[in-house]
Design an enzyme around this catalytic site. Structure first.
Site, PDB file in Angstrom:
ATOM      1  N   TYR A 163       0.811  -1.205   0.000  1.00 45.59           N
ATOM      2  CA  TYR A 163       0.000   0.000   0.000  1.00 45.59           C
ATOM      3  C   TYR A 163       0.850   1.263   0.000  1.00 45.59           C
ATOM      4  O   TYR A 163       0.379   2.353   0.320  1.00 45.59           O
ATOM      5  CB  TYR A 163      -0.960  -0.005   1.197  1.00 45.59           C
ATOM      6  CG  TYR A 163      -2.235  -0.763   0.917  1.00 45.59           C
ATOM      7  CD1 TYR A 163      -3.423  -0.097   0.686  1.00 45.59           C
ATOM      8  CD2 TYR A 163      -2.236  -2.147   0.850  1.00 45.59           C
ATOM      9  CE1 TYR A 163      -4.593  -0.784   0.407  1.00 45.59           C
ATOM     10  CE2 TYR A 163      -3.393  -2.854   0.573  1.00 45.59           C
ATOM     11  CZ  TYR A 163      -4.572  -2.164   0.351  1.00 45.59           C
ATOM     12  OH  TYR A 163      -5.720  -2.849   0.068  1.00 45.59           O
ATOM     13  N   GLY A 280     -10.219  -6.089  -3.810  1.00 40.31           N
ATOM     14  CA  GLY A 280      -8.880  -6.358  -4.328  1.00 40.31           C
ATOM     15  C   GLY A 280      -8.048  -7.194  -3.372  1.00 40.31           C
ATOM     16  O   GLY A 280      -7.287  -8.071  -3.796  1.00 40.31           O
ATOM     17  N   ASP A 281      -8.187  -6.929  -2.076  1.00 37.13           N
ATOM     18  CA  ASP A 281      -7.475  -7.741  -1.083  1.00 37.13           C
ATOM     19  C   ASP A 281      -7.989  -9.175  -1.092  1.00 37.13           C
ATOM     20  O   ASP A 281      -7.211 -10.123  -0.951  1.00 37.13           O
ATOM     21  CB  ASP A 281      -7.644  -7.130   0.308  1.00 37.13           C
ATOM     22  CG  ASP A 281      -6.990  -5.773   0.424  1.00 37.13           C
ATOM     23  OD1 ASP A 281      -5.777  -5.676   0.149  1.00 37.13           O
ATOM     24  OD2 ASP A 281      -7.693  -4.805   0.774  1.00 37.13           O
ATOM     25  N   CYS A 282      -9.308  -9.342  -1.232  1.00 35.82           N
ATOM     26  CA  CYS A 282      -9.878 -10.690  -1.310  1.00 35.82           C
ATOM     27  C   CYS A 282      -9.354 -11.417  -2.531  1.00 35.82           C
ATOM     28  O   CYS A 282      -8.941 -12.584  -2.448  1.00 35.82           O
ATOM     29  CB  CYS A 282     -11.409 -10.604  -1.349  1.00 35.82           C
ATOM     30  SG  CYS A 282     -12.229 -12.211  -1.491  1.00 35.82           S
TER      31      CYS A 282
END
Length: 495
Positions: A163, A280-282
Site C-alpha cells: 500500500y 482487491g485484497d480478497c
C-alpha cells in the site's frame, strides 16, 4: 520508534514452533507481507443540510472498525483454516492495538516496529453511499529482525500487499530471495515499490495498471479489453513477472503471461452488487493461496474472481460477520445458495418454492427445457440430485458417467437453477420433507398421480406437477451414441 515486543516471536511460540506444527500438518504457511491500515466505517442517514454550510448532516447509526490493507488480506486468506503469517509494521498507538486484537485470533503476527502511528482510513457513508473519506496517521517501518527472516524461510507462498507505506521496501531483500524458490504474488500500488523480478503473478487493478505501465510501452489507451491486456503484457515484461492479472471490477480479470499474445478473460460467475471495499485484497488473498496450493495462474485467477464476487455480494470488508469469531468459514464462492436457507427465505416473504429432481448424468436439451419451465412456476428452483451411490443402485455399476461434484457444478451454472441439494437415498422423499417445497415438478414421462413423491407433498399442502418434456432425449441414448462414435476422425485421400 515503537518499543512493542510481540511474545509470539519467542522461539517457543514464534516461527520456529510454528514451523514444526506446519510440517506435521503437511502444509507450509502462506506469508502475507505489507502495510496494515485501520479501516473505519461511519454509516448513517443524511436527510438535511447543516445550517452554517451547504454540507450534509449525517445521523450516525453504526461505527465499525477493522483491519485493512495487508491485515485484511491476511484475515481473508485465513478464512479456510490455512496457516497465515503476517509481516507488517505496528506501533504503540490505539489503532495498532485495535488491529492486533482483531488479527490475533486469525493469523500469526510478526511485527516490524513503526516510527509513527498506524494509518487510519475513515469512510463516512449515508444510505450506503460514500460521502467523504478521511486519511489520518502514518509512520515508517523499522528494520526486519530474525523473526522476519525465519518467517520467509518457512513460507510456502508469499503475498505482497503493498500500500505504499514502506513495509515491502523494508523487507525487499527477503522478497528477492523468496521469488526464486516459492510463488510470490505482488498486489502493487502506484505509491509502492516495483515488484521484485520473477514474481509468479502481479495483480494491479485497471487504474493501477494505467498508472504503472511504462510510458514508452503504453500501446493502447482507453478502457477496452484489448487496452487492458496490452497494459498487462507491458507490465509483465517491465516487471519481469511470469504473469499479470489486471482486475476489472464487475468484468472480472484479464490475465496475460509474459511472452504470450493470448490473454485470458475471466468474468465473474454472477453479477455482484454491494460494497466493493476490500475486493482487491480478497482477490489477491485467494489467488496467492491457490498458487501456494500448486494451482496454475489461470486456475488461481478463476478462484479469485469467484471469491471476490461473493465477497462483494456479502457486503465487502464492512460485513460484520467477517469479523465475528463465531461465524463459520464461508463455503466456496458460487452463485447457488444453500438450499435450506433459500427455501426458508422464499417462504418467509410469501414466495413459491419449486423443486425438481433426478440424476442429470449427462445434461441435455430435455433437462434444460424442464429446468427452465420449472423455474418459471415460482420464485426459486431447487434441484434434488441423486448422489453417485444412489445412481449406482438405480442404474447399475457403470453409472454415473459424470461424478457428483461435476453434476452439481454443471447444474449450478445454469441461470434457472438457484440451489442444488444432493440426496443419498433411492428417492428424494426424506430431503423433500426437510425442504417442504410448494411445487414438485417432473417431466411429462410421469403423471402427477404416479409420482412417488406426491404423497409426501400432500403432507404439507404441496403440489406435484408434470411439465412438457422433449421426446427422444435421454442420457442412455447419448451414452450409446458416444460409444458408437469413432475415436479418431476418418482419414481422407486428396485427389
Amino acid at each position: 520508534m515503537s518499543s512493542h515486543t510481540d511474545s509470539r516471536t519467542d522461539p517457543r511460540t514464534g516461527p520456529r514452533h510454528h514451523r514444526r506444527t506446519r510440517r506435521g500438518s503437511g502444509q507450509q504457511p502462506l506469508l502475507v507481507v505489507g502495510d496494515t491500515l485501520l479501516d473505519q466505517d461511519i454509516d448513517g442517514e443524511a436527510t438535511r443540510l447543516a445550517p452554517d454550510a451547504p454540507a450534509p448532516v449525517v445521523d450516525v447509526r453504526h461505527h465499525r472498525s477493522h483491519p485493512g490493507g495487508a491485515g485484511l488480506a491476511a484475515a481473508l486468506a485465513a478464512r479456510d483454516g490455512r496457516t497465515v503469517v503476517l509481516v507488517t509494521a505496528l506501533g504503540d498507538d490505539q489503532a495498532s492495538d485495535t488491529v492486533r486484537q482483531a488479527l490475533a485470533p486469525r493469523v500469526h503476527l510478526v511485527e516490524l516496529s513503526l516510527d509513527g502511528t498506524l494509518p487510519v482510513k475513515t469512510r463516512v457513508r449515508a444510505g450506503d453511499r460514500p460521502l467523504v473519506r478521511i486519511d489520518d496517521g502514518g509512520g515508517t517501518p523499522g528494520e526486519p529482525g530474525d523473526a522476519v527472516r525465519e518467517a520467509f524461510a518457512d513460507a510456502g507462498a508469499v503475498l505482497v500487499a503493498d500500500y505504499g507505506r514502506g513495509t515491502a521496501r523494508a523487507v525487499r531483500s527477503h522478497l528477492h530471495t523468496a521469488a526464486r524458490r516459492a510463488p510470490v504474488l505482488w498486489d502493487p500500488h502506484p505509491r509502492g515499490d516495483t515488484p521484485v523480478p520473477e514474481v509468479r503473478l502481479a495483480t494491479p487493478n485497471a487504474a493501477e495498471a494505467r498508472a504503472l505501465a511504462p510510458p514508452a510501452a503504453e500501446p493502447a489507451t482507453g478502457d477496452s479489453l484489448r487496452a487492458h491486456a496490452l497494459r498487462g503484457a507491458a507490465l509483465a515484461r517491465h516487471w519481469q513477472a511470469a504473469a499479470v492479472a489486471v482486475t476489472l471490477g464487475e468484468r472480472g480479470a484479464i490475465l496475460t503471461r509474459n511472452g504470450s499474445d493470448s490473454p485470458m478473460l475471466v468474468p465473474p460467475p454472477h453479477p455482484a452488487t454491494g460494497d466493493p471495499c476490500g475486493a482487491g485484497d480478497c482477490f489477491a488473498a485467494v489467488a496467492a493461496a491457490a498458487l501456494g496450493d500448486g494451482a496454475l495462474p489461470e486456475e488461481a485467477i478463476q478462484r479469485a474472481v469467484a471469491e471476490a464476487a461473493a465477497f462483494v455480494a456479502a457486503g465487502g470488508a464492512g460485513n460484520p460477520r467477517l469479523w465475528d469469531p463465531q461465524s463459520p468459514a464461508p463455503p466456496p464462492a458460487h452463485h447457488c445458495q444453500d438450499p435450506f436457507t433459500l427455501a426458508a427465505a422464499v417462504r418467509a416473504r410469501g414466495g413459491t418454492v419449486v423443486a425438481t429432481g433426478g440424476c442429470f448424468d449427462l445434461l441435455h436439451a430435455g433437462h434444460v427445457g424442464l429446468l427452465e419451465s420449472a423455474r418459471r412456476i415460482g420464485d426459486c428452483l431447487i434441484v434434488c440430485l441423486n448422489s453417485d451411490a444412489s445412481i449406482r443402485r438405480l442404474k447399475g455399476p457403470g453409472r454415473p458417467l459424470t461424478p457428483e461434484a461435476d453434476r452439481v457444478r454443471v447444474l449450478s451454472g445454469l441461470g434457472c437453477v438457484d440451489a442444488v441439494a444432493v440426496f443419498h437415498e433411492d428417492t428424494p422423499e426424506t430431503l423433500l420433507r426437510t425442504l417442504r417445497p410448494d411445487v414438485w415438478a417432473k417431466g411429462g414421462d410421469y403423471t402427477a398421480e404416479t409420482l412417488p413423491e406426491s404423497a409426501a407433498l400432500r403432507e404439507w399442502g404441496g403440489q406435484a406437477v408434470t411439465l412438457p418434456y422433449l421426446a427422444g432425449r435421454s442420457t442412455t441414448e447419448l451414452a450409446r451414441r458416444a460409444a458408437l462414435a469413432p475415436l479418431t476422425p476418418p482419414t481422407t485421400t486428396r485427389p
